[in-house]
Design an enzyme around this catalytic site. Structure first.
Site, PDB file in Angstrom:
ATOM      1  N   GLY A 144       5.986  12.515  43.853  1.00 27.05           N
ATOM      2  CA  GLY A 144       7.073  13.404  43.929  1.00 27.05           C
ATOM      3  C   GLY A 144       8.322  12.592  44.402  1.00 27.05           C
ATOM      4  O   GLY A 144       9.432  13.974  44.126  1.00 27.05           O
ATOM      5  N   ALA A 145       9.009  11.321  44.768  1.00 29.72           N
ATOM      6  CA  ALA A 145      10.092  10.752  44.719  1.00 29.72           C
ATOM      7  C   ALA A 145      10.583  10.629  44.002  1.00 29.72           C
ATOM      8  O   ALA A 145      12.180  10.585  44.369  1.00 29.72           O
ATOM      9  CB  ALA A 145       9.471   9.424  45.918  1.00 29.72           C
ATOM     10  N   ASP A 170      11.330  12.763  41.278  1.00 27.59           N
ATOM     11  CA  ASP A 170      11.741  13.736  41.052  1.00 27.59           C
ATOM     12  C   ASP A 170      12.785  14.045  42.086  1.00 27.59           C
ATOM     13  O   ASP A 170      13.958  14.728  41.882  1.00 27.59           O
ATOM     14  CB  ASP A 170      10.153  15.129  40.487  1.00 27.59           C
ATOM     15  CG  ASP A 170       9.498  14.875  40.200  1.00 27.59           C
ATOM     16  OD1 ASP A 170       9.679  14.889  38.924  1.00 27.59           O
ATOM     17  OD2 ASP A 170       8.552  15.282  39.989  1.00 27.59           O
TER      18      ASP A 170
END
Length: 329
Positions: free
Chosen positions: A261-262, A264
């Site tokens: 998720g980093a 994004d």
């Protein structure tokens, strides 16, 4: 422009699949855990949620099954402040599911998304009225890997020459090897990435896809057409290449709980910085600040620092960014 091209300020539309996600606790094994946590996982909705956190008007377009998991995903993304009114409900196909398996310092991800509701998305998504007022439309390389209709959606979105588009297109390469047939991803993703206005790619992704010896400047030689090419070098730095200039800002030093998720989150922070017109280095800093919030949690979407801390980090003199922006309160 000395400080780089940027899109006009306005709403963002993110298009792509989001799944329900199951995961054991941080220190537990998938094989022995008695309970699994339910969350949502989707590159494009991750970007949308962080954009909403940062105060950018944003919509997410997709399809979900008419099932409990679909309702849960829709509610979670909507609760983050994202407009989910354009998300379709499919009575015949399920919501996709992924299961996370922590293995030491890495996390394996198992996908159960065959024939999912989102896998039959097609170019007609681009007719949604929300795109008429959009400043940026955000897509990723996950979507064209899901099905022929999904690939057609992305190809058609990028078919219009940049000068004729009513909005800028942001494209994150987001290479997921498990989703692609052998020896197909490299050429397809390079072509799509080179057609976008803003392209995000990890240096490791570029090396895996195109050449193991690539450096950031080499990636720019491969992808010459984006107005802005953002090359992320892991936890070290990010470089943005414009038409004539480039800018590099080192990453924040952050304790990593889980890296998912980093990327994004970085994209959302960077896009927010662009839309607010604060300059390229400030946009890069906001990308790093947002990415750090994702690195500190086991889910894809973590809480941002408070507004005062974000402002303090953004306002640091350049020489103090590396030494002082290390996650301390």
């Amino acid at each position: 422009m000395k400080d780089g091209w940027r899109p006009a300020e306005g709403p963002v539309v993110c298009i792509g699949e989001t799944m329900a996600a199951l995961a054991p606790g941080p220190s537990e094994s998938l094989e022995t855990a008695e309970d699994l946590r339910v969350s949502v996982a989707g590159a494009e909705s991750n970007v949308a949620m962080y954009l909403a956190d940062l105060g950018i008007p944003v919509s997410w377009l997709s399809a979900l099954g008419d099932d409990a998991l679909g309702r849960r995903v829709r509610a979670a993304v909507g609760a983050a402040g994202v407009d989910v009114g354009g998300v379709r409900s499919d009575p015949e196909r399920p919501t996709g599911l992924l299961v996370k398996e922590p293995t030491g310092t890495r996390t394996r991800v198992h996908y159960y998304r065959g024939n999912s509701a989102a896998s039959v998305l097609g170019p007609d998504v681009l007719d949604d009225e929300r795109l008429r007022s959009a400043s940026v439309v955000h897509l990723t390389g996950v979507t064209p890997a899901l099905s022929s209709s999904c690939r057609s959606l992305v190809v058609e979105a990028l078919a219009t020459p940049p000068a004729e588009r009513p909005y800028a297109i942001s494209f994150d390469v987001n290479h997921r090897p498990a989703l692609w047939p052998p020896r197909t991803a490299a050429s397809v993703l390079r072509d799509l990435a080179d057609r976008a206005d803003i392209t995000f790619v990890g240096l490791d992704e570029a090396q895996d896809l195109w050449d193991a010896d690539l450096e950031p400047a080499d990636v720019r030689k491969l992808l010459q057409h984006p107005r802005l090419l953002v090359v992320k070098d892991g936890g070290r730095a990010v470089t943005v290449f414009g038409d004539e200039n480039s800018w590099t800002v080192p990453a924040l030093r952050t304790e990593v709980v889980e890296p998912v998720g980093a990327g994004d989150a970085f994209a959302a922070g960077f896009l927010t910085g662009l839309l607010r017109g604060g300059g390229m280095e400030r946009a890069l800093r906001l990308g790093h600040i947002t990415a750090a919030s994702a690195l500190k949690v086991t889910g894809d979407h973590g809480p941002l620092p408070d507004a005062a801390r974000i402002k303090r980090l953004l306002d640091l003199p350049a020489q103090e960014w590396e030494t002082e922006a290390d996650g301390r309160p």
